[in-house]
Enzyme design. Sequence first.
Site, PDB file in Angstrom:
ATOM      1  N   TRP A 100      42.225 -15.977   7.189  1.00 39.26           N
ATOM      2  CA  TRP A 100      43.313 -16.937   7.298  1.00 39.26           C
ATOM      3  C   TRP A 100      42.733 -18.346   7.359  1.00 39.26           C
ATOM      4  O   TRP A 100      41.826 -18.614   8.136  1.00 39.26           O
ATOM      5  CB  TRP A 100      44.151 -16.674   8.544  1.00 39.26           C
ATOM      6  CG  TRP A 100      45.247 -17.690   8.733  1.00 39.26           C
ATOM      7  CD1 TRP A 100      45.215 -18.807   9.518  1.00 39.26           C
ATOM      8  CD2 TRP A 100      46.530 -17.687   8.108  1.00 39.26           C
ATOM      9  NE1 TRP A 100      46.390 -19.492   9.425  1.00 39.26           N
ATOM     10  CE2 TRP A 100      47.224 -18.832   8.564  1.00 39.26           C
ATOM     11  CE3 TRP A 100      47.162 -16.827   7.212  1.00 39.26           C
ATOM     12  CZ2 TRP A 100      48.511 -19.136   8.152  1.00 39.26           C
ATOM     13  CZ3 TRP A 100      48.450 -17.133   6.801  1.00 39.26           C
ATOM     14  CH2 TRP A 100      49.118 -18.267   7.275  1.00 39.26           C
ATOM     15  N   ASP A 131      42.817 -19.825 -13.540  1.00 39.60           N
ATOM     16  CA  ASP A 131      44.249 -19.973 -13.259  1.00 39.60           C
ATOM     17  C   ASP A 131      44.454 -21.139 -12.296  1.00 39.60           C
ATOM     18  O   ASP A 131      45.151 -21.020 -11.289  1.00 39.60           O
ATOM     19  CB  ASP A 131      44.800 -18.676 -12.670  1.00 39.60           C
ATOM     20  CG  ASP A 131      46.329 -18.639 -12.636  1.00 39.60           C
ATOM     21  OD1 ASP A 131      46.961 -19.521 -13.255  1.00 39.60           O
ATOM     22  OD2 ASP A 131      46.895 -17.743 -11.980  1.00 39.60           O
TER      23      ASP A 131
END
Length: 291
Positions: free
Chosen positions: A94, A199
């Site tokens: 995280w 991407d």
Amino acid sequence: MKQESIRKALEETIGSRIRTIHEVQGGDIGVSLYVEAQDEQYFVKYRDDLSADVFLCEAEGLAVLQQSGGLSVPAVHYAGAIPGQTGGMIVLEWIERGPKTDSAEELLGQGLAAVHRQASVTGQYGFKQNNYIGVLPQSNRWDSSWVNFYREQRLLPLIKMAEEQGRLTEIRRKRFRQLLNKLDTYLADEGKPNLLHGDLWGGNWLADLDRKPILIDPAVYYGNREVELAFTELFGGFSHRFYAAYQEAYPLLPDYEERKPLYQLYYLMVHLIHFGEAYGPSVDRVLARYT
């Protein structure tokens, strides 16, 4: 999938009891979760109707980018099948987000230039495995010719998918045929294969609390770096400071602007297939420019 089922699967995967779990924003291809365990926090992305291979390829791409040393990526704790369930998932560290400041943008530009300076050891375009852009399969078979690679493994597969979806009008079909036949008049095999994120739009990088840029959601391969820069310009999300820092570190060729729309065509086709005819006029404009 019920939250209790994913909780059990995650506890089995990370080997720790979960204290908190709730859905957050993050990505278009699955459910994203914030997970707090006893000793660590995680970002989890899963989808019960999607192959585990999608998440394995994402993990591989993150590993390759990390090894390049150019920019940081989240640590991968797990990627693969959801234990005891259908589908796949990826468990990442995280990262608390900070603001995308000018300094973060500059570091991103410098770091991306460093990533792009990593050349394929084979001297060819492609990657050691196929992967995905979004949920669409992306072929990465090695090829010594960039023109052939871009024609055969980028444009042609998407043209076929669009045809199957009924999204190729007669004029699009005709213009694509014309474009593919003379692609080598616009592109060349000069330069070396560069490591690409693959991407890189504005939503696929973030800044941490130290204002350090972090790359996420890659579709890596070795290609022409102009493709990457062209995509960053397609939907915005990058400041002048990013481009200035990149250009100072690794200048683009002066005639890049002539090829930019042709490289944006790949991503416009991805969006046409993913999201529908709203992207059709943009595809048509690029085709009309080159045919």
